[in-house]
Design a protein around this motif. Structure first.
Motif, PDB file in Angstrom:
ATOM      1  N   ALA A   4     125.990   9.556  -6.965  1.00 44.05           N
ATOM      2  CA  ALA A   4     125.321   8.690  -7.928  1.00 44.05           C
ATOM      3  C   ALA A   4     124.428   7.721  -7.171  1.00 44.05           C
ATOM      4  CB  ALA A   4     126.349   7.932  -8.755  1.00 44.05           C
ATOM      5  N   PRO A   5     123.327   7.302  -7.784  1.00 46.31           N
ATOM      6  CA  PRO A   5     122.465   6.351  -7.092  1.00 46.31           C
ATOM      7  C   PRO A   5     123.190   5.039  -6.866  1.00 46.31           C
ATOM      8  CG  PRO A   5     121.703   6.718  -9.333  1.00 46.31           C
ATOM      9  CD  PRO A   5     122.820   7.668  -9.093  1.00 46.31           C
ATOM     10  N   ARG A   6     122.930   4.423  -5.772  1.00 50.88           N
ATOM     11  CA  ARG A   6     123.570   3.152  -5.457  1.00 50.88           C
ATOM     12  C   ARG A   6     122.845   2.032  -6.177  1.00 50.88           C
ATOM     13  NH1 ARG A   6     126.383   3.432  -0.049  1.00 50.88           N
ATOM     14  NH2 ARG A   6     126.392   5.648   0.359  1.00 50.88           N
ATOM     15  N   ARG A   7     123.628   1.134  -6.699  1.00 41.83           N
ATOM     16  CA  ARG A   7     123.037  -0.019  -7.373  1.00 41.83           C
ATOM     17  C   ARG A   7     122.898  -1.151  -6.373  1.00 41.83           C
ATOM     18  NH1 ARG A   7     123.192  -0.371 -13.112  1.00 41.83           N
ATOM     19  NH2 ARG A   7     123.949   1.565 -13.940  1.00 41.83           N
TER      20      ARG A   7
END
Length: 189
Positions: free
Chosen positions: A168-171
């Motif tokens: 998942a993309p990192r926030r």
């Protein structure tokens, strides 16, 4: 009465047997002996001077028309020597595998999976897949892929594959975010 003549280091002859008179060396003989000694001393001084000159210049002989150890090497030979001296054979070979990944695993797998890194200590090749389905498929094919990689690289170079699916993309907070905000979910309550 016969006798053998022996050479004497100073250029004269061995003493005559008793009964004969030993002639005195003539001026020509003395000049020859002196010339020979002078030439020998000059040769020794010349060799010493040449060694000193080479030491000042950085040593070695001058390069000539013939090949010697100081000639420039072709680039491929120089790089191969560097790789061998530094012990980079395995990382270089694995880097080549990463460049030839589509030829090794096939075009279908290469479209969805790519090698990420090689852990030399554990001899594990890390591979990232773009979906969990492809990650599962690659885990099933891992023993065959490790055998194929070891054919190219040498027995025992790769011990295992570490297959990872998508992440998942990192926030991370951007420049226009308020400190402590949780993103779009915390606006308007």
């Amino acid at each position: 009465m016969s006798f053998e003549e022996e050479a004497v280091p100073d250029g004269g002859r061995a003493p005559e047997p008793e009964g004969r008179a030993v002639p005195e060396p003539s001026g020509v003989d003395l000049a020859r002996v002196a010339l020979r000694a002078a030439k020998e001393r000059a040769r020794e001084r010349g060799a010493e001077a040449q060694q000193k000159k080479q030491a000042r210049r950085g040593g070695g002989l001058r390069s000539g028309a013939r090949r010697d150890g100081r000639d420039p090497l072709p680039l491929g030979t120089a790089v191969q020597r560097l790789v061998t001296e530094r012990g980079w054979e395995t990382p270089t070979a694995v880097g080549g595998v990463m460049g030839r990944w589509p030829q090794i695993v096939g075009a279908d797998i290469a479209q969805h999976c790519e090698p990420q890194h090689f852990d030399e200590a554990e001899r594990v090749l890390g591979v990232r897949c773009d979906s969990t389905a492809w990650a599962t498929q690659l885990r099933l094919l891992a023993p065959r892929l490790v055998a194929r990689l070891n054919e190219d690289l040498g027995h025992g170079t790769v011990r295992a594959l570490r297959v990872r699916g998508p992440e998942a993309p990192r926030r991370s907070p951007g420049p226009l975010r308020a400190p402590g905000s949780k993103g779009p979910g915390d606006t308007y309550g």
